[in-house]
Design a protein around this motif. Structure first.
Motif, PDB file in Angstrom:
ATOM      1  N   ALA A  33       0.832  -0.950  -0.031  1.00  0.00           N
ATOM      2  CA  ALA A  33       0.123  -0.003   0.021  1.00  0.00           C
ATOM      3  C   ALA A  33       0.888   1.128  -0.023  1.00  0.00           C
ATOM      4  O   ALA A  33       1.688   1.356   0.749  1.00  0.00           O
ATOM      5  CB  ALA A  33      -1.156  -0.055   1.293  1.00  0.00           C
ATOM      6  N   CYS A  34       0.472   1.976  -0.933  1.00  0.00           N
ATOM      7  CA  CYS A  34       1.370   3.451  -0.960  1.00  0.00           C
ATOM      8  C   CYS A  34       0.739   4.342  -0.384  1.00  0.00           C
ATOM      9  O   CYS A  34      -0.388   4.634  -0.231  1.00  0.00           O
ATOM     10  CB  CYS A  34       1.846   3.676  -2.254  1.00  0.00           C
ATOM     11  N   ILE A  35       1.289   5.353   0.262  1.00  0.00           N
ATOM     12  CA  ILE A  35       1.067   6.526   0.934  1.00  0.00           C
ATOM     13  C   ILE A  35       1.640   7.847   0.123  1.00  0.00           C
ATOM     14  O   ILE A  35       2.804   7.942   0.077  1.00  0.00           O
ATOM     15  CB  ILE A  35       1.588   6.658   2.284  1.00  0.00           C
ATOM     16  N   ILE A  36       0.786   8.588  -0.492  1.00  0.00           N
ATOM     17  CA  ILE A  36       1.228   9.609  -1.475  1.00  0.00           C
ATOM     18  C   ILE A  36       0.290  11.046  -0.751  1.00  0.00           C
ATOM     19  O   ILE A  36      -0.272  10.925  -0.171  1.00  0.00           O
ATOM     20  CB  ILE A  36       1.034   9.551  -2.834  1.00  0.00           C
ATOM     21  N   GLY A  37       1.147  12.186  -1.400  1.00  0.00           N
ATOM     22  CA  GLY A  37       0.552  13.347  -0.818  1.00  0.00           C
ATOM     23  C   GLY A  37       1.333  14.256  -0.747  1.00  0.00           C
ATOM     24  O   GLY A  37       2.697  14.102  -0.759  1.00  0.00           O
ATOM     25  N   PRO A  38       1.111  15.641  -0.706  1.00  0.00           N
ATOM     26  CA  PRO A  38       2.167  16.639  -0.823  1.00  0.00           C
ATOM     27  C   PRO A  38       2.896  16.968   0.510  1.00  0.00           C
ATOM     28  O   PRO A  38       2.799  15.962   1.412  1.00  0.00           O
ATOM     29  CB  PRO A  38       1.039  17.992  -0.557  1.00  0.00           C
ATOM     30  N   LEU A 190       4.253   1.753   1.571  1.00  0.00           N
ATOM     31  CA  LEU A 190       5.411   2.381   1.064  1.00  0.00           C
ATOM     32  C   LEU A 190       4.841   4.146   0.898  1.00  0.00           C
ATOM     33  O   LEU A 190       4.252   4.437   0.245  1.00  0.00           O
ATOM     34  CB  LEU A 190       5.650   1.892  -0.360  1.00  0.00           C
ATOM     35  N   VAL A 191       5.962   4.863   1.619  1.00  0.00           N
ATOM     36  CA  VAL A 191       5.852   6.551   1.299  1.00  0.00           C
ATOM     37  C   VAL A 191       6.584   6.825   0.110  1.00  0.00           C
ATOM     38  O   VAL A 191       7.569   6.417   0.143  1.00  0.00           O
ATOM     39  CB  VAL A 191       6.067   7.018   2.708  1.00  0.00           C
ATOM     40  N   GLU A 192       6.054   7.664  -0.818  1.00  0.00           N
ATOM     41  CA  GLU A 192       6.748   7.842  -1.957  1.00  0.00           C
ATOM     42  C   GLU A 192       6.365   9.445  -2.595  1.00  0.00           C
ATOM     43  O   GLU A 192       5.381   9.773  -2.608  1.00  0.00           O
ATOM     44  CB  GLU A 192       6.447   6.848  -2.906  1.00  0.00           C
ATOM     45  N   GLN A 193       7.436  10.113  -2.949  1.00  0.00           N
ATOM     46  CA  GLN A 193       7.121  11.357  -3.629  1.00  0.00           C
ATOM     47  C   GLN A 193       6.901  10.898  -5.397  1.00  0.00           C
ATOM     48  O   GLN A 193       6.280  11.539  -5.862  1.00  0.00           O
ATOM     49  CB  GLN A 193       8.640  12.224  -3.951  1.00  0.00           C
ATOM     50  N   ASN A 194       7.698   9.793  -5.603  1.00  0.00           N
ATOM     51  CA  ASN A 194       7.606   9.325  -6.961  1.00  0.00           C
ATOM     52  C   ASN A 194       6.261   8.544  -6.999  1.00  0.00           C
ATOM     53  O   ASN A 194       6.007   7.325  -7.181  1.00  0.00           O
ATOM     54  CB  ASN A 194       8.782   8.441  -7.034  1.00  0.00           C
ATOM     55  N   ARG A 204      -3.114  -0.948  -3.074  1.00  0.00           N
ATOM     56  CA  ARG A 204      -3.896   0.123  -2.746  1.00  0.00           C
ATOM     57  C   ARG A 204      -3.027   1.404  -2.547  1.00  0.00           C
ATOM     58  O   ARG A 204      -1.890   1.291  -2.300  1.00  0.00           O
ATOM     59  CB  ARG A 204      -4.439  -0.466  -1.261  1.00  0.00           C
ATOM     60  N   ALA A 205      -3.880   2.545  -2.504  1.00  0.00           N
ATOM     61  CA  ALA A 205      -3.068   3.788  -2.317  1.00  0.00           C
ATOM     62  C   ALA A 205      -4.130   4.700  -1.321  1.00  0.00           C
ATOM     63  O   ALA A 205      -5.163   4.653  -1.275  1.00  0.00           O
ATOM     64  CB  ALA A 205      -3.225   4.593  -3.687  1.00  0.00           C
TER      65      ALA A 205
END
Ligand code: ADP
Ligand code: MG
Length: 235
Positions: A33-38, A190-194, A204-205
């Motif tokens: 599961a990735c965690i994205i955001g500003p 997984l935290v990612e800027q990419n 999942r995201a």
């Protein structure tokens, strides 16, 4: 089955300062599961709160059915969760072997066998085993950091921006390695800027904005959502 379940989590760096305002996050067995955001959304704070490095004031974190809020980081590690911070995630003046030993310190009896496994998975670590970690490239350093985390044979692995600062080629290779670790049964947050690459390898995201859940969904749905593409993926 949920291996990690976070609900209503409120946490920050001081009592007055709520960085995570109400966050929920679920990680199922075997998934990424990735965690994205500003920037500043609280992504790193969420991982630190799960790993026990930031105190939460409300909400719950449950690992394999066991509540872990308020437990010491090393206890949480013993329960099967490993965390790789974005920076300062290796000991630069120590050798590869010494770094891996540090990674496995919570269970000293099993270091030798686990180190063999990690070296087999990442031959570059075997080749450079006696070199100081500071001599590694950026991509190799991230591999060492993941290798240190694997020294506890985690069921859940938290990775904070592993591709930061890597060339596109090195980042691509690293994402392949992350996928391979996942295929062997390790659930990964997984935290990612990419964001695009992260969505590609995720099931999942979670999009976090200002310490709250903004959107949650199947990673491919999030990746194909027109509004999300425009706001979070650069068009
Ligand atoms: P992200 O990883 O999404 O970029 P962070 O979780 O690092 O965001 O940061 C969220 C907020 O918490 C930011 O406002 C940041 O300034 C603050 N913050 C991060 N680390 C600390 C710290 N060690 N002490 C105080 N505030 C912090
Ligand atoms: Mg961060």
């Amino acid at each position: 089955m949920s291996v990690l379940s976070v609900s209503g989590l409120v946490a920050g760096y001081s009592a007055a300062d709520e960085i995570l305002k109400q966050v929920g996050f679920e990680l199922q067995a075997g998934e990424i599961a990735c965690i994205i955001g500003p920037n500043g959304a609280g992504k790193s704070t969420l991982l630190k709160a799960i790993a026990g490095l930031v105190k939460s004031s409300k909400g719950s974190v449950v690992l394999n059915g066991e509540p872990i809020n308020g437990r010491a980081p090393r206890e949480i590690t013993r329960l099967g969760l490993a965390y790789v911070p974005q920076e300062h995630n290796v000991f630069p003046s120590m050798t590869i072997v010494e770094n891996l030993e540090m990674g496995g310190y919570v269970e000293p009896g099993r270091i030798a066998a686990r180190m063999d496994n990690v070296m087999q998975r990442f031959p570059v670590l075997q080749r450079k085993r006696s070199q100081a970690a500071r001599t590694l490239s950026g991509g190799e350093r991230q591999i060492l950091a993941m290798g240190m985390a694997l020294m506890v044979e985690p069921k859940v692995l938290l990775l904070d921006e592993p591709s930061a600062g890597l060339s596109p080629v090195a980042a691509h290779r690293l994402f392949e390695d992350i996928r391979a670790i996942n295929r062997e049964g390790v659930a990964i947050a997984l935290v990612e800027q990419n964001a695009s690459d992260a969505l590609d390898i995720s099931d999942r995201a979670y999009i976090l904005v200002d310490g709250r859940n903004h959107r949650t969904g199947i990673a491919s749905d999030i990746a194909n959502d027109a509004e999300i593409r425009r706001v979070f993926l650069g068009g």
